[in-house]
Every structure is written in C-alpha cells, then in structure tokens.
Design an enzyme around this catalytic site. Structure first.
Site, PDB file in Angstrom:
ATOM      1  N   LYS A 112       0.850  -1.333   0.058  1.00 19.43           N
ATOM      2  CA  LYS A 112       0.132  -0.190   0.048  1.00 19.43           C
ATOM      3  C   LYS A 112       0.676   1.172   0.022  1.00 19.43           C
ATOM      4  O   LYS A 112       0.445   2.339  -0.998  1.00 19.43           O
ATOM      5  CB  LYS A 112      -1.028  -0.050   1.362  1.00 19.43           C
ATOM      6  CG  LYS A 112      -2.109  -0.911   1.040  1.00 19.43           C
ATOM      7  CD  LYS A 112      -3.302  -0.808   2.101  1.00 19.43           C
ATOM      8  CE  LYS A 112      -4.358  -1.780   1.756  1.00 19.43           C
ATOM      9  NZ  LYS A 112      -5.415  -1.552   2.835  1.00 19.43           N
ATOM     10  N   LYS A 195      -4.811  -9.662  -6.511  1.00 23.39           N
ATOM     11  CA  LYS A 195      -6.218 -10.012  -5.773  1.00 23.39           C
ATOM     12  C   LYS A 195      -7.199  -8.886  -6.201  1.00 23.39           C
ATOM     13  O   LYS A 195      -6.742  -7.789  -6.371  1.00 23.39           O
ATOM     14  CB  LYS A 195      -6.126  -9.993  -4.247  1.00 23.39           C
ATOM     15  CG  LYS A 195      -5.750  -8.879  -3.417  1.00 23.39           C
ATOM     16  CD  LYS A 195      -5.997  -8.955  -1.974  1.00 23.39           C
ATOM     17  CE  LYS A 195      -6.162  -7.658  -1.234  1.00 23.39           C
ATOM     18  NZ  LYS A 195      -7.697  -7.460  -1.166  1.00 23.39           N
ATOM     19  N   LYS A 198     -10.270  -3.315  -3.319  1.00 17.87           N
ATOM     20  CA  LYS A 198     -11.085  -1.934  -3.244  1.00 17.87           C
ATOM     21  C   LYS A 198      -9.886  -0.757  -3.652  1.00 17.87           C
ATOM     22  O   LYS A 198     -10.453   0.180  -4.262  1.00 17.87           O
ATOM     23  CB  LYS A 198     -11.518  -1.668  -1.789  1.00 17.87           C
ATOM     24  CG  LYS A 198     -12.687  -2.284  -1.388  1.00 17.87           C
ATOM     25  CD  LYS A 198     -12.743  -2.098   0.134  1.00 17.87           C
ATOM     26  CE  LYS A 198     -13.722  -3.176   0.726  1.00 17.87           C
ATOM     27  NZ  LYS A 198     -13.735  -3.135   2.111  1.00 17.87           N
TER      28      LYS A 198
HETATM   29  P1  ATP Z   1      -7.980  -2.688   0.492  1.00 19.10           P
HETATM   30  O1  ATP Z   1      -7.538  -3.215  -0.740  1.00 19.10           O
HETATM   31  O2  ATP Z   1      -8.180  -1.477   0.463  1.00 19.10           O
HETATM   32  O3  ATP Z   1      -7.206  -3.464   1.586  1.00 19.10           O
HETATM   33  P2  ATP Z   1      -9.732  -4.989   0.408  1.00 19.10           P
HETATM   34  O4  ATP Z   1     -10.139  -5.043  -1.096  1.00 19.10           O
HETATM   35  O5  ATP Z   1      -8.728  -5.770   0.989  1.00 19.10           O
HETATM   36  O6  ATP Z   1      -9.423  -3.635   0.544  1.00 19.10           O
HETATM   37  P3  ATP Z   1     -10.792  -5.267   3.031  1.00 19.10           P
HETATM   38  O7  ATP Z   1     -12.087  -4.370   3.664  1.00 19.10           O
HETATM   39  O8  ATP Z   1      -9.329  -4.779   3.505  1.00 19.10           O
HETATM   40  O9  ATP Z   1     -10.909  -5.114   1.549  1.00 19.10           O
HETATM   41  O10 ATP Z   1     -11.001  -6.602   3.199  1.00 19.10           O
HETATM   42  C1  ATP Z   1     -12.143  -7.235   4.145  1.00 19.10           C
HETATM   43  C2  ATP Z   1     -11.899  -8.773   3.867  1.00 19.10           C
HETATM   44  O11 ATP Z   1     -12.002  -9.302   2.690  1.00 19.10           O
HETATM   45  C3  ATP Z   1     -10.693  -9.177   4.468  1.00 19.10           C
HETATM   46  O12 ATP Z   1     -10.731 -10.431   5.390  1.00 19.10           O
HETATM   47  C4  ATP Z   1      -9.850  -9.855   3.310  1.00 19.10           C
HETATM   48  O13 ATP Z   1      -8.893 -10.690   3.439  1.00 19.10           O
HETATM   49  C5  ATP Z   1     -11.107 -10.222   2.489  1.00 19.10           C
HETATM   50  N1  ATP Z   1     -10.600  -9.942   0.967  1.00 19.10           N
HETATM   51  C6  ATP Z   1     -10.119  -8.634   0.334  1.00 19.10           C
HETATM   52  N2  ATP Z   1      -9.900  -8.892  -1.020  1.00 19.10           N
HETATM   53  C7  ATP Z   1     -10.170 -10.298  -1.114  1.00 19.10           C
HETATM   54  C8  ATP Z   1     -10.051 -11.023  -2.275  1.00 19.10           C
HETATM   55  N3  ATP Z   1      -9.603 -10.619  -3.498  1.00 19.10           N
HETATM   56  N4  ATP Z   1     -10.168 -12.208  -2.089  1.00 19.10           N
HETATM   57  C9  ATP Z   1     -10.581 -12.804  -0.998  1.00 19.10           C
HETATM   58  N5  ATP Z   1     -10.590 -12.366   0.117  1.00 19.10           N
HETATM   59  C10 ATP Z   1     -10.460 -10.913   0.021  1.00 19.10           C
HETATM   60 MG    MG Z   2      -7.586  -5.398   2.642  1.00 13.73          MG
END
Ligand code: ATP
Ligand code: MG
Length: 332
Positions: A112, A195, A198
């Site tokens: 990040k 992955k 967000k």
């Molecule tokens: P950011 O990229 O800003 O960290 P994020 O997409 O990872 O956002 P979070 O709110 O950080 O979203 O994650 C919430 C939950 O979703 C966490 O348990 C994370 O491990 C899971 N998660 C996020 N992206 C994935 C993905 N691509 N596949 C499976 N699980 C995911």
């Molecule tokens: Mg995350």
C-alpha cells in the site's frame, strides 16, 4: 462455543466479490458454530485519507451490506469499531510490544505504501496491523475468518498474544486464521495475477456488489482469460479461467469438476454468459436488501448500538486484564 472475530473496511462504499467470497460468506457460516463478533473497521479506514461525509455514509452502508449478506444480529454481534474505545486503547499497549522491524515486514504495508507514495503514508497505515492485533485479542477469538492477504496479520497477532502471555501471564487466546482455500484469494478480472481489491483494482477488474447488474454482467463478459479455448481449472497456466470457475462453483454449489464436464467443448463465451447470469441473480436481491436497511437508518443504528454494547462488555474485560497484568494502577 469458540469465538470468531473479523472486520471489513468502510472504504470504497460497495463491497466487492472478493470480500464476499473470501470473508463475509464465512462470517455468515460461523454464526451457527461460533460466538461471533463482526465489525465495520472505521478506525482502519482512516489509515488513508477519508472525506468525513463519505466515511459516515460508508460505515452505515458497510453495516447494511453485512446484514444483506446474511449476518443476523440475533446470532452474531455486529458493531462499529470506533464505538468500542478499547480497540484504540489495547492497540497502544500492543504498539509498545511490537518490534519496529517486525512491523516493517508486513507486506500489506509495503504494497500500500508503494502505491500511495511515501510522503503521503501515515504512521497509522504503518501501525494498522497492530490495531488489528488488538481487535482480535480483545474478543479472545479462536478463529479469524479472513482472506489470504490477512494471513500475515493473524500470524503477527499470534506472536503478540504469545509474547504478552509469556511476559505478563496468560491473558489472551492465541487465534488461528480461518481461511477457505478455494476462495481465500479471488483475483482481479483484468489482471488475474493480483487480488481483487478496493484500493488496487481498476473499475473493470472488480465486481462491486452494488453495481448495476448490467454493469456486473458486462465486467464478467470482458474478463481476461487466455489464448486457448479449453475450460479447465489450472491456476498456474489459466489463472483467468480458473478464477471464473472458482466464482461460479462457489456461488452455485457445483463442483469445479462438474463445471469442467458441463463446459467441455464449449467456448469461454458460454461460460461467461452463464456466470454473468448467476452473478446477476445473486446481486439483485443483495442490492435490494441493502437498500431496505439503508431506508431504515433508525433500525440500523439500533442494531449497531446493541452490538457495540455487547462487544464492549467483552472488550472491557480483556483490556482491564491486560492493564492489570502490565502493572497499571487502577483508578479508584
Ligand atoms: P484494500 O485493498 O483497501 O485493503 P480490500 O479489498 O482488501 O481493501 P478489506 O476491507 O481490506 O478489503 O478486506 C475485508 C476482507 O475481505 C478481509 O478479510 C480480506 O482478507 C478479504 N478480501 C479482500 N480482498 C479479497 C480477495 N480478492 N479475495 C478474497 N478475500 C479478500
Ligand atoms: Mg485489505
């Protein structure tokens, strides 16, 4: 009953498919077997700049989506992290037990911070895994349902729980990550080497659960695959197709082997058209239910207030134990 704890950030507004398949789906399942605590982690959200109005709206929106996805306030404790001040308090203690080098090894921070440019990186982003440690330890959680990307933070939590227990006496449960192998990492539709995220995915690479169903269908249909034609699960050589098969299989309950048989001799177009339909059928009621919760903010806030009260009772006890063991004089 064992305890479960997890959280999700109210950052981008809509949850994405990776959030649902990697995390929230397990939150829903563990309600049946665990004393489960789930929270909207607004304190984590501010590790990157947030507009106050967006943060407020997105926090309620996140809670509405968690309920729409199947969390039941009668079977789990759903709350907002900042409503329970013990999170920030225990995080300070844990900051003082975490090595600087140890925190520097967290790959999420490295990723990040590389994306944001070092002058805009806050100390909060650096130390956010330690806040996560506090989140988990406060509830004496045995299992932490998360996606694969969070495994390292749960490992840090285990290390700190053991360190605290060794130094000051048994205080915290040492948690295990609860990561479902098949869906622990859902990939970006345009770049199946990263992955779905967000903060890192492009709009075409991410399935936002609150997108117009038409938009969702279009994104599935333009997902990157490969130059072959065979529909076969092979993460190494066919990451795009394998990702679509994982999503399809999890949403419908059909095994990947069955899907491979069904689509034998058919093209990627057929797979995508059918998966687009499956997605639309899933997101349509999800969006409606989310809207119903948003339309009734009074009920939503009541659910969150009740959740915070239940959460605080547990968190306060853990924090008091930690303060006492570390040698803080109690106020009279
Ligand atoms: P950011 O990229 O800003 O960290 P994020 O997409 O990872 O956002 P979070 O709110 O950080 O979203 O994650 C919430 C939950 O979703 C966490 O348990 C994370 O491990 C899971 N998660 C996020 N992206 C994935 C993905 N691509 N596949 C499976 N699980 C995911
Ligand atoms: Mg995350």
């Amino acid at each position: 009953r064992p305890r479960a704890l997890s959280g999700i950030q109210p950052t981008a507004g809509s949850f994405h498919l990776g959030n649902y398949l990697g995390a929230i789906r397990q939150f829903v399942a563990l309600q049946e077997t665990h004393d489960a605590f789930y929270m909207v982690v607004d304190l984590h959200a501010i590790t990157v700049p947030q507009d106050p109005r967006d943060l407020r709206a997105n926090t309620r929106l996140a809670a509405a989506q968690m309920l729409a996805a199947g969390l039941d306030p009668d079977r789990c404790t759903l709350f907002v992290q900042s409503h329970v001040p013990e999170h920030a308090q225990l995080a300070w203690l844990m900051n003082c037990l975490t090595g600087f080098g140890e925190a520097s090894r967290m790959t999420q921070f490295k990723d990040k911070s590389a994306r944001h440019g070092s002058d805009r990186i806050t100390v909060g982003l650096f130390t956010y895994p330690v806040l996560q440690v506090a989140d988990i330890l406060l509830y004496q959680a045995h299992h932490v349902p998360v996606g694969e990307d969070q495994r390292q933070h749960v490992e840090l939590t285990r290390d700190l729980a053991e360190r605290f227990n060794t130094r000051f006496g048994d205080t915290f449960v040492v948690p295990d990550p609860y990561i479902v192998k098949e869906t622990g990492k859902i990939y970006d539709l345009q770049d199946p080497s990263i992955k779905m995220s967000k903060s890192a995915s492009t709009p075409k690479g991410i399935i936002n659960l609150l997108d117009e169903p038409k938009v969702t269908a279009k994104k599935i249909k333009s997902a990157v695959t490969d130059l072959e034609t065979e529909i076969r699960f092979d993460e190494e050589r066919k990451p795009g197709v394998s990702n679509l098969l994982t999503i399809y299989s999890t949403l419908t309950g059909n095994s990947i082997a069955d899907l491979e048989t069904t689509y034998q001799g058919k093209g990627y177009g057929a797979l995508k058209t059918d998966l687009a339909e499956v997605m639309v059928e899933w997101v349509t009621p999800f969006r409606e239910r989310t809207q119903e919760y948003l339309d009734d903010p009074e009920t939503l806030d009541k659910i969150l207030a009740k959740g915070a009260e239940k959460a605080r009772a547990v968190a306060a006890e853990s924090l008091a134990a930690a303060y006492d063991r570390m040698g803080f004089v109690p106020p009279r």
